[in-house]
Structure formats: structure tokens, C-alpha cells
Design an enzyme around this catalytic site. Structure first.
Site, short mmCIF file in Angstrom:
data_model
loop_
_atom_site.label_atom_id
_atom_site.label_comp_id
_atom_site.label_asym_id
_atom_site.label_seq_id
_atom_site.Cartn_x
_atom_site.Cartn_y
_atom_site.Cartn_z
N ARG A 16 0.80 -1.21 0.00
CA ARG A 16 0.00 0.00 0.00
C ARG A 16 0.84 1.28 0.00
NH1 ARG A 16 -4.37 1.02 4.62
NH2 ARG A 16 -5.02 -1.05 3.91
N HIS A 62 -7.76 -3.67 -8.19
CA HIS A 62 -7.59 -2.96 -6.91
C HIS A 62 -8.94 -2.90 -6.18
CE1 HIS A 62 -4.92 -0.56 -4.41
NE2 HIS A 62 -5.86 0.36 -4.27
N TYR A 106 -16.17 13.98 -14.76
CA TYR A 106 -15.95 15.16 -15.59
C TYR A 106 -14.60 15.17 -16.29
CZ TYR A 106 -19.91 16.94 -12.91
OH TYR A 106 -21.14 17.10 -12.32
#
Length: 805
Positions: A16, A62, A106
Site C-alpha cells: 500500500r 484494486h 468530468y
């Protein structure tokens, strides 16, 4: 619980928060690049919605929240955080002001051109693959990383027990160092620093501290100073402005500008008129406009010290090396990266060798088949099906199964003479390639030659000029008080009980002088007009010195009491103020003369008593006292520019001694001094005074008698003698409680203060000079007014005129 936390820690360390030393990526970053590359979302194709890429990463590789994936994707595209961005993004991807990126629905993203280096040759078995979380697909454990990404883009992360902070570096410099290390395996860190002088932040700036860089490159830990790039520009009207064009790495620009304006509004720094963010398409720009006649350099130094225009950057270069978190230096990293790239080239060559051998085997079979084409066709036509045809070819002509399969699948149009020629040419090329592959796999020098060529090709295409300037030494910043303090005339009051304050001239002039806010049993020792840039020194009876810059004194109205010294510095119950002085500057050439009640005296150079950094909470020792019963009785500043100065000491029983200033040695603050006067048993030193030949003495006794006498009545001798008696002995003896020296032309008033306290004014012109052994005249009724304890100049500041009388 310990076992489970151990497993959890191992997970977040390895999978991680920390990057792999080989490709410099954390798992989420690696999965983003791999998934986008797999989907064809590369630099030579059109942009795709970020949400699609995030969804693919989350669904296939993931299994965590989409926000963490999108945040990692956005960071990979931010050119103010990443030296060589690995993702290109259309839309709002955040800003240096800390603005968040637009929602992933967006924005659009694709891999950048340089990220192709990270994934190059991944399809050639160059890196190990593993099953994803649901065993439906395979993902790489590490990317081929054909550029040294760990140091190029840096890393930051926090895991359990480990954290990493690796700054970005210049790609071209790192490649030069890699090539040098490849040819010089015994190179030292200093040798490699000839190529990699230090970090190269995407935001530019100036790095100071070559020692910190060297330590970091040797040990993995080090500290440097990163400061903004600034310039001072001239404006119309004789004004100036400080222009910031580059700021330190990962500093929030909006908060930086706000901090500067906060300092301006809080008047922590004088001279700033405005601070504006003028950043536009042409680049970063912060304009700090200054007032007329402001000290631009001083203000800049103050801002560097008190804002993020200058920061400390701490290297902590931790990466996963062979499944373990390791703190790496420059050579360690470059060596590990070279070893990984040698492994990548070796596996790629083995893959190509295997493919070439397989193809050559088939080509040789096709060439043989074309040489006996009629028999081959006849055999195939006589066969029942494809499998039978393949088996017949193997049995009758000695083809292998692979060759026979290729022959059976051969299209009829390829059965031409030109095709035979092409096959022969292909066989020759394959033989040459296999020879090259064999050489690479069996000769380390040849392998390194390939690696060197590929590194140079990467540098030629992707290297960019250095953006961060490196300076060898950390510049020590100093700020003149004038920069931080408003230049203002004020009145300073110090009382006998230990109250201090500064008052504006406006408040002082609007109030009666005697309405000073002090308690009934207190009185002022010092009332003086000065400036906020001045310095106050307060000496106490226990041999302590308390220092305060005037601008730090409690700002109170004239009618208010002010602040007691014990609020910041602990005073003992019987500790009193004996003297207070104001100086315009801490750069004084003179000395301070100090005397104690047991007849000791010394001089201490003014530069010795200049305060240290703990002055706000600690008093410093100015004179050592022989016993708890002894007291410091006075401190006088001696200006060396005044000629013919001498010292008068008078004991309580009336013995006076005069000697030259030079008789008193200059000693440190922790000494007790030398003998000033030879005191009788049970006698003490009443006071000392610095005099000239024309000076006069004003003496007060415990019975309330006042005596004035000329200093010339006392001859200049040597110290440590008994001295001359200056009082007439009576049955009810007069004892000297205090005295002072005043100029012969002084026509003002003196104040005699009693233990009640009562303050009695004495006009010096009303009293004639007394004989050497007279007792003077009574001016205080000790029964009704109390016993005198102090005589001082009348504390009068002319109100409205703003000047000291």
C-alpha cells in the site's frame, strides 16, 4: 492480536504505502498504469473518461474505494507534484492552491508518452505476473520501468512503523549517473554526486545545504533547506515589491499568500502594503508590494523565516527492496535499478530468443516443404483431414509436429519462388538475431552495452533541463527589529515593585502624570520617553538582569497598572528592582558598573550582558553575591567616550571613597567583583555613583537629613581603602541610606522616597553645599513621613512636548 496486527502491518508496508525500489511505484499506481495500458488508453490514442479507468482498475485489480484510486490517478497527472507526469488529464486536476480535482465523471485521462517507458516490454515476460484478487486475470508484481522512476518522481507515504520521503530528481542526471556506475562499479557517493548534485523539484526553487544532500545520499536520511525564488522589483514612486516566481515543493500557494497577508494585518512585520497572487497562464507569480522606504531585504528575510517561502525538507528514502522496507542511498538505489534493468533485458532477450528459435524451426520446415512441394501436396490430398495430413507429413518426410502444422495451415498463394526467397532471407535474419541474443545472454559486457544504449536513448528523448538551483551552504537569516516593529515613540514606566508598561504618547498626554496606575505602596523608578525599537534592562537586588525589547512590553494606558515581571519571570519575595536603563541599540561599547552591599564592585562589558534566546522566561545572572544576605545595590552604565570619570562609594556609616574607573577590573557576569571600599564590621555599602570633578553629591540619611556636597572635596585615590568620613558623629547618629550625583548646572528637583512611601521633592537650588563633615538639613519628618529609603531624580516627562526634562 499481535499476530493479526503483524499481518496487517506487513500488508500496508508491502502492498500500500511504500514504493518498490525497482519501478518506484506503489501497488495502486502500478495497477492504474497497467490497466490503462491494457485498455489501450495510451498517449497515441484519444482521452477517455477517468471514471472508466478507475472502474477498470477497481473491478479487475484494486478492490478498494474508487476515491483512493482516483486520487492516485490525479496525483500522477499533477506536474507540480510529479517531475515527469505519467498520466495526462483533461479537465480540472487540482491546483497548487490545494483545490481538489473535479469529479472523475468530468475529467478525461490517458497515459503520457513517458509512461510508455514504464510498461515497455511488459508483454515479453520481463516481469513476474500474479493472479489478481479474484483469480480471473494476471497483473504484474513490478513494471519493467525503463526509466529510474523512484528517484525521478520521488515518493511519499506512511505505513506502520515506516514512512518514506523521496524527493524528485532530474531524469538526465540520473541516467548519466547510471551509465557512470555501470562502467565504474566502485564509484563513491561523491563520484555519483558529480552527476546528481541534488533533488530537482518540479516547482523549482533553491535548495541549500550540500552536506545534507550528501548525508541523505549516503544514509537515506538528511535535511536540506528549500526556499522560494524571489526578486526585488522597483515600482513607481520609489517603492519596491518582492516577486516570487517559484515556491518550495508541496507548499500550498493560497495558504502561503494568506499567511503573508495575516502577518501584514497583525502588524507582525512592518512595510508590507499588499500581497497578491498574480499567477496566470504564463507561470507562478506572487507580488508582495512594499510601502515607501521599506527595507525590502529585511522583509524578505523575515518572510523566509516565518512563512513557507522557506521550508526544511527531510529525506527519508525508504523503499521495498526484496520484499523488505530498506532505507536506501543514492548508490544503493542506482545499483538496484541497474540490476533490475539487467534482469529485464535478460528476460526480454530470452523471450525473443525463444520466439526466434520457434520461428526459425517453422521457417526451416517451410523451406524443406517447398523443396519437395509436389510430394507434400500429394500427401495432403491423400489424407482424410487436417490431423491426418499433419500426421502423414511427420511420418513420411520427418517434419516435426510444429512444422507439419505450419505446412498444413500454409495458404496456396505462398507457394511461389519469391516466397522461398523471402523464407531464406527470414532464416538468415533469425540466425543473426539468435547470434546476437546468445552474445547478450552469455557476455555481461554485451548486456551492459545494450543497457547503456537504451538509457542514452531515453535521455535523448525525455531529458529536461534542471529546474531547482542548488547552493552549497544554508544562508543564515537575520532580521532587523525595524522590519518587524512599528517605529513609534512611547513612554516606558518601571516601578519599584516590578511593574512595567509602555504607553502611547497620546494616552500619556491625556492623563495627569501622577495617575500612573501604580498601587499606593509603589512608586516609579523610571519614566522615560523612548522608541519601540529600544531595549530595556532591569537589574534586581539578587544580582539578576531582566531584559525586554520595548516593543514587547505590555502596552497599557497611562492610568493602567501594567504587567508585573513575575508574570513571565519568577521574582523572589524579597527581590527588588534597583536600576532600570533604556538603550537605543544592543551595540554599545561601554561597560556596566555593579556594586553589592558588602562593598564589592566590578565592571562587565555591555556585550557580555546582551540577552540570549531564553530572555522571556529566564533572568540572567549579572553579579555573583557572596551570601544570601548580600544585595546588588546599583548598576550604572559607563560610557567610554566620557573622560575623567571616577567612582564615589559611600558606606552606611558615612565613609566616602573616590577612585578612578580604571581601578575596577572588567569581569564576566558570574564573578563577585573586587573590594571597592574597606568596610568596618556591621557596615554596608549604601550606594555608588559615577562622577566627574564638577559633579555634586546629594546625600540622604535615615533621620531625614539632606546634604549636598561637591565631589571635589573627595580626592581621587585607590579602591579598597576605608575612605573619609563625610558626616559629623552624633549620639543619635546619621546613617547614609542613599545618595546620587548630579551635574553642577542641574537646577531641577530630586525625589526623596520614604518607606511608607511618601515622596518629598527637594529643589537642589534651595540648598547650599555643605562642609565635608556636616550633616545637612532636615527635609523629612521621619515620624510623620517615614524613614527615607531612596533618593532619585524627579521622574518628569513634559506632557505635550514629548521630550524628557
Amino acid at each position: 492480536m499481535g499476530d493479526r496486527f503483524g499481518r496487517y502491518s506487513k500488508s500496508i508496508i508491502q502492498e500500500r504505502a511504500l514504493p518498490d525500489i525497482r519501478d518506484g511505484l506503489k501497488p495502486v499506481q502500478r495497477r492504474i498504469l497497467f490497466a490503462m495500458n491494457k485498455d489501450g488508453n495510451t498517449f497515441d490514442k484519444g482521452f477517455r473518461k477517468s471514471a472508466k479507468s478507475v472502474g477498470n482498475v477497481m473491478g479487475n485489480f484494486h478492490p478498494h474505494g474508487d476515491s483512493s484510486i482516483y486520487e492516485a490517478l490525479v496525483r500522477l497527472s499533477q506536474d507540480w507534484k510529479i517531475r515527469e507526469p505519467l498520466v495526462e488529464m483533461h479537465g480540472n486536476n487540482g491546483s497548487m492552491d490545494g483545490d481538489p480535482a473535479a469529479a472523475m465523471r468530468y475529467t478525461e485521462a490517458r497515459l503520457s508518452k513517458i509512461s510508455n517507458l514504464m510498461l515497455q516490454d511488459i508483454d515479453k515476460d520481463t516481469v513476474p505476473m500474479t493472479l489478481n484478487f479474484d483469480d480471473t486475470e494476471k497483473e504484474p508484481i513490478v513494471l519493467p520501468a525503463r526509466m529510474p522512476n523512484l528517484f525521478v518522481n520521488g515518493a511519499t507515504g506512511i505505513s506502520a512503523g515506516y514512512a518514506t520521503e523521496i524527493p524528485p530528481h532530474n531524469l538526465g542526471e540520473l541516467i548519466d549517473a547510471l551509465i557512470y556506475l555501470l562502467g565504474h562499479p566502485q564509484a563513491t557517493t561523491a563520484d555519483l554526486m558529480e552527476f546528481v548534485p541534488g533533488p530537482d523539484f518540479p516547482t523549482g526553487g533553491i535548495v541549500q545545504g550540500i552536506e545534507g544532500i550528501q548525508k541523505a545520499y549516503e544514509t537515506g536520511r538528511g535535511r536540506i533547506v528549500v526556499r522560494a525564488k524571489t526578486a526585488i522589483e522597483e515600482l513607481r514612486g520609489g517603492r519596491q515589491q518582492i516577486v516570487v516566481t517559484e515556491i518550495p515543493y508541496e507548499v500550498n500557494k493560497a495558504q502561503l499568500v494568506k499567511r503573508i497577508n495575516d502577518l501584514r494585518l497583525a502588524k507582525k512585520v512592518e512595510g508590507i502594503a499588499d500581497a497578491r497572487d498574480e499567477t496566470d497562464r504564463s507561470g507562478l507569480r506572487i507580488a508582495i508590494e512594499l510601502k515607501k522606504n521599506a527595507d525590502a531585504t529585511g522583509i524578505l528575510n523575515y518572510l523566509l523565516m516565518n512563512t513557507d517561502l522557506q521550508i526544511n525538507y527531510n529525506f527519508n528514502m525508504v523503499a521495498i527492496d526484496d520484499h523488505r522496507p530498506v532505507r536506501v542511498g543514492l548508490k544503493h538505489y542506482l545499483g538496484a535499478y541497474l540490476a533490475f534493468q539487467q534482469s529485464v533485458i535478460t528476460k526480454r532477450t530470452e523471450y525473443k530468443q525463444k520466439k526466434a528459435q520457434e520461428r526459425l524451426h517453422i521457417v526451416e520446415g517451410l523451406i524443406k516443404a517447398l523443396s519437395i512441394l509436389d510430394q507434400v501436396i500429394k500427401t495432403i490430398r491423400a489424407s482424410k483431414n487436417k490431423a491426418d495430413a499433419q500426421a502423414n507429413l511427420v511420418r513420411e518426410y520427418g517434419f516435426t509436429d510444429t512444422q507439419a502444422g505450419a505446412i498444413v495451415a500454409l495458404q496456396l498463394y505462398r507457394l511461389t519462388n519469391t516466397d522461398v526467397t523471402a523464407l531464406n532471407d527470414e532464416a538468415d535474419r533469425l540466425q543473426k538475431s539468435l547470434a546476437e541474443y546468445h552474445l547478450i545472454l552469455n557476455d555481461a559486457k554485451e548486456l551492459n552495452k545494450v543497457l547503456r544504449q537504451e538509457l542514452r536513448a531515453v535521455k535523448k528523448e525525455f531529458a529536461t533541463p534542471r529546474q531547482t538551483q542548488i547552493e552549497a551552504h544554508v544562508e543564515k537569516l537575520t532580521v532587523d527589529t525595524k522590519v518587524t516593529v512599528a517605529d513609534e515613540d512611547v513612554i516606558v514606566l518601571v516601578s519599584a515593585a516590578g511593574y512595567i508598561k509602555r504607553t502611547s504618547l497620546r494616552s500619556f498626554n491625556a492623563s495627569p502624570l501622577d495617575e500612573n496606575g501604580l498601587k499606593e505602596d509603589d512608586y516609579p523608578l523610571l519614566i522615560q520617553q523612548t522608541n519601540t525599537l529600544a531595549h530595556l534592562f532591569v537589574f534586581t537586588s539578587h544580582g539578576h538582569l531582566i531584559y525586554r525589547p520595548v516593543h514587547e512590553l505590555f502596552d497599557a494606558k497611562w492610568k493602567e497598572t501594567g504587567e508585573h515581571l513575575s508574570q513571565t519571570i519568577g521574582l523572589q519575595d524579597d527581590e527588588k528592582i534597583v536600576s532600570a536603563m533604556l538603550f537605543e541599540s544592543l551595540d554599545q561599547a561601554g561597560t556596566v558598573i555593579l556594586a553589592s552591599s558588602d562593598g564589592q564592585i566590578k565592571q562587565t562589558a555591555f556585550k557580555e550582558i546582551v540577552p540570549g534566546s531564553r530572555y522571556k522566561s529566564h533572568a540572567s545572572q549579572i553579579m555573583k553575591l557572596h551570601s544570601d544576605a548580600e544585595r546588588l545595590i546599583n548598576a550604572i552604565y559607563c560610557d567610554p567616550t566620557y573622560a575623567n570619570q571616577s567612582i564615589v562609594t559611600i558606606s552606611r556609616t558615612g565613609y566616602a571613597l573616590r577612585f578612578a574607573v580604571d581601578e575596577v577590573p572588567v569581569q564576566s557576569t558570574r564573578t563577585a567583583g573586587v573590594r571597592a571600599i574597606n568596610l568596618k564590621e556591621n557596615d554596608t555599602l549604601a550606594n555608588i555613583a559615577l562622577v566627574s570633578d564638577e559633579s555634586r553629591l546629594a546625600i540622604i540619611t535615615q533621620r531625614g537629613a539632606y546634604k549636598a556636597m561637591a565631589v571635589s572635596e573627595l580626592e581621587v585615590g585607590t579602591r579598597a581603602r576605608r575612605g573619609n568620613l563625610i558626616l559629623h558623629r552624633l549620639k543619635n547618629a546619621h546613617l547614609v541610606v542613599d545618595f546620587l550625583a548630579y551635574p553642577a548646572d542641574f537646577t531641577g528637583s530630586l525625589e526623596i522616597i520614604t518607606n511608607r512611601p511618601v515622596i518629598q521633592d527637594v529643589q537642589v537650588t534651595d540648598h547650599h553645599l555643605g562642609a565635608p563633615k556636616s550633616n545637612g538639613s532636615f527635609v523629612i519628618d521621619d515620624e510623620s513621613q517615614g524613614q527615607p529609603v531612596r533618593i532619585q531624580f524627579k521622574q518628569v516627562v513634559a506632557q505635550g512636548e514629548q521630550s524628557l526634562v
